[in-house]
Enzyme design. Structure first.
Site, mmCIF file in Angstrom:
data_model
loop_
_atom_site.group_PDB
_atom_site.id
_atom_site.type_symbol
_atom_site.label_atom_id
_atom_site.label_comp_id
_atom_site.label_asym_id
_atom_site.label_seq_id
_atom_site.Cartn_x
_atom_site.Cartn_y
_atom_site.Cartn_z
ATOM 1 N N GLY A 72 -2.782 -1.910 3.575
ATOM 2 C CA GLY A 72 -2.746 -0.638 2.653
ATOM 3 C C GLY A 72 -2.983 0.345 3.596
ATOM 4 O O GLY A 72 -2.159 1.457 3.260
ATOM 5 N N ASN A 152 -11.557 3.429 -5.374
ATOM 6 C CA ASN A 152 -12.142 2.032 -4.685
ATOM 7 C C ASN A 152 -13.704 2.293 -4.755
ATOM 8 O O ASN A 152 -14.296 1.236 -4.542
ATOM 9 C CB ASN A 152 -11.603 1.996 -3.234
ATOM 10 C CG ASN A 152 -11.967 3.336 -2.458
ATOM 11 O OD1 ASN A 152 -11.532 4.274 -2.811
ATOM 12 N ND2 ASN A 152 -12.738 3.314 -1.282
ATOM 13 N N GLN A 180 -6.522 -0.816 -5.054
ATOM 14 C CA GLN A 180 -7.314 -1.234 -5.715
ATOM 15 C C GLN A 180 -6.911 -1.698 -7.287
ATOM 16 O O GLN A 180 -7.367 -2.376 -7.645
ATOM 17 C CB GLN A 180 -8.583 -0.143 -5.919
ATOM 18 C CG GLN A 180 -9.529 -0.048 -4.806
ATOM 19 C CD GLN A 180 -10.140 -1.263 -4.331
ATOM 20 O OE1 GLN A 180 -10.590 -2.027 -5.290
ATOM 21 N NE2 GLN A 180 -10.565 -1.259 -3.009
ATOM 22 N N SER A 200 -2.388 -3.957 -0.978
ATOM 23 C CA SER A 200 -2.864 -4.596 0.007
ATOM 24 C C SER A 200 -2.916 -6.285 -0.460
ATOM 25 O O SER A 200 -3.729 -6.558 -1.641
ATOM 26 C CB SER A 200 -3.938 -4.215 0.761
ATOM 27 O OG SER A 200 -4.371 -4.941 1.814
ATOM 28 N N GLY A 201 -2.659 -7.078 0.322
ATOM 29 C CA GLY A 201 -2.902 -8.598 -0.163
ATOM 30 C C GLY A 201 -4.304 -9.262 -0.330
ATOM 31 O O GLY A 201 -4.475 -9.855 -1.329
ATOM 32 N N HIS A 202 -5.206 -8.645 0.420
ATOM 33 C CA HIS A 202 -6.622 -9.198 0.516
ATOM 34 C C HIS A 202 -7.342 -8.786 -0.854
ATOM 35 O O HIS A 202 -8.691 -8.907 -0.934
ATOM 36 C CB HIS A 202 -7.445 -9.047 1.836
ATOM 37 C CG HIS A 202 -7.614 -7.703 2.126
ATOM 38 N ND1 HIS A 202 -8.953 -7.405 1.957
ATOM 39 C CD2 HIS A 202 -7.030 -6.400 2.390
ATOM 40 C CE1 HIS A 202 -9.242 -6.053 2.490
ATOM 41 N NE2 HIS A 202 -7.905 -5.496 2.440
ATOM 42 N N THR A 238 7.825 -8.666 14.406
ATOM 43 C CA THR A 238 8.089 -9.975 13.973
ATOM 44 C C THR A 238 7.283 -10.088 12.617
ATOM 45 O O THR A 238 6.122 -9.839 12.371
ATOM 46 C CB THR A 238 7.712 -11.149 14.714
ATOM 47 O OG1 THR A 238 8.148 -10.908 15.891
ATOM 48 C CG2 THR A 238 7.898 -12.467 14.215
ATOM 49 N N CYS A 325 -14.868 0.621 4.223
ATOM 50 C CA CYS A 325 -14.314 1.179 5.564
ATOM 51 C C CYS A 325 -15.373 2.198 5.968
ATOM 52 O O CYS A 325 -15.136 2.645 7.212
ATOM 53 C CB CYS A 325 -13.024 1.835 4.979
ATOM 54 S SG CYS A 325 -11.814 0.732 4.667
#
Length: 392
Positions: A72, A152, A180, A200-202, A238, A325
């Site tokens: 993110g 968040n 979020q 964001s994936g997590h 990659t 964060c």
């Protein structure tokens, strides 16, 4: 050791077993580089494109409008920096809100040092952006509006559709940090007039280190990372194939379970809010109902949030006093200050974010422990002693 009660899902989530299962082959068996031309690599390429289509369908977008990033924060940086430098001939003014994630705020600070001007629009006491102030901030030189979908820290969901309409009416690019909100509430980029979106994936039971940027085809900006032709020459490097596959699978699961999961988490959220706000001299931070299904943020006077977290941790309860964060910072939350809390009250806030694995028993145990710890911490507070004397 007490049972672990993990209530910091806004910081990160556990990878879903089906997500991990989907990822595993791309670490060992199907390890080809999707940019290579031989057939072995074609399996990796197909997996990447299948995940891209899954994300696009979830957002109501086209597959060629989805770009995979490292998370993110990268997507936020890309959105702001690339738009600023691409549109600098038109203008140098950006509008955002005072309660954005630091990935936005610090990027805006960087841009201000490089000749751009930023207006930080205020929010009301519930953390909802002031639309009149947003409209009044628009100038002929305004090139971008960036407002987060949901906060968040306090969970408040913003009037994204209205903001999108304002931006479209003035021909201004609209970006939303949906880190979020993605996977927790329905999002349709056309319905909300969103031009760019970060996720964001997590945050959705996917892996860390993978994110996406939705970039509407009509928006012309430059690449963020140079060095290769990946992601249609926009993001070199990659492909993180296992991460991308995991993001796609997590999105698929989130879409399938969203309605049921949201209803369940909202029920537990409200139970937790009622229990915690029953404690004297407490306050719910954020909008009471127009908030993320799993977010609870309550402030307690006469205590320090960090002390509360340490005591809860001793009972196996994982929580937060704000954004992960900034957990190393001693400064009060900029979000809580923006909604009007004085420093001393902002320091005493607790953020608990639930998941579908949270139980009613967990919630009741947490309420019990927070009550006991508030009493314990206040018993050691000279300020609380003075307050009790003033009430006599």
């Amino acid at each position: 050791m007490s049972k672990l009660i993990y209530l910091d899902n806004a910081a990160t989530t556990k990878v879903h077993p089906q997500v991990l299962e989907a990822m595993m082959p791309y670490f060992s068996e199907e390890y080809g580089n999707p940019s290579s031309i031989y057939s072995f690599a074609g399996k990796s390429k197909k997996a990447v494109e299948d995940a891209r289509q899954t994300v696009a369908d979830f957002l109501g977008a086209n597959a060629n409008e989805i770009y995979f990033t490292g998370g993110g924060s990268e997507s936020d940086n890309w959105a702001l920096k690339a738009t600023a430098f691409a549109k600098k001939e038109k203008g140098n003014h950006i509008i955002t809100s005072a309660i954005e994630h630091h990935a936005i705020l610090h990027t805006c600070e960087y841009l201000e040092k490089n000749g751009f001007e930023v207006t930080y629009v205020g929010v009301d006491e519930d953390g909802v952006i002031k639309l009149d102030e947003l409209k009044a901030a628009i100038r002929p030189t305004t090139i971008m509006i960036s407002v987060m979908f949901a906060n968040n820290e306090i969970g408040t969901i913003q009037p994204i559709k209205e903001i999108g309409e304002i931006a479209k009416e003035h021909d201004i690019i609209f970006h939303t940090d949906a880190v979020q909100a993605y996977g927790h509430v329905p999002i349709n980029v056309d319905e909300y007039h969103i031009d760019m979106l970060s996720a964001s994936g997590h945050k959705i039971n996917g892996p860390k280190g993978i994110g996406i940027m939705y970039l509407r085809n009509s928006v012309k900006i430059g690449p963020f990372i140079h060095g290769g032709a990946q992601e249609r020459n926009r993001r070199a490097g990659t492909h993180n194939v296992p991460g991308i596959v995991g993001f796609g699978k997590a999105t698929e699961i989130a879409k399938e379970t969203m309605a049921e999961r949201s209803a369940y988490e909202t029920k537990l959220r409200d139970r937790l809010i009622e229990g915690l706000t029953a404690i004297p001299n407490s306050r719910l931070n954020g909008h009471r109902t127009n908030r993320l299904p799993n977010n609870v943020n309550v402030g307690f006077e006469f205590i320090e949030g960090e002390s509360m977290l340490i005591l809860l941790d001793q009972k196996g309860i994982c929580g937060s006093s704000g954004s992960a964060c900034t957990s190393g910072s001693l400064d009060p939350s900029h979000v809580l200050l923006a909604i009007g809390l004085p420093h001393e009250k902002a320091h005493g806030s607790l953020r608990l974010t639930l998941s579908e694995e949270t139980t009613e028993e967990d919630v009741d145990f947490v309420i019990e422990q927070v009550k006991a710890n508030v009493d314990r911490l206040r018993s050691m507070s000279p300020l609380y002693t003075d307050y009790l004397k003033s009430q006599q």
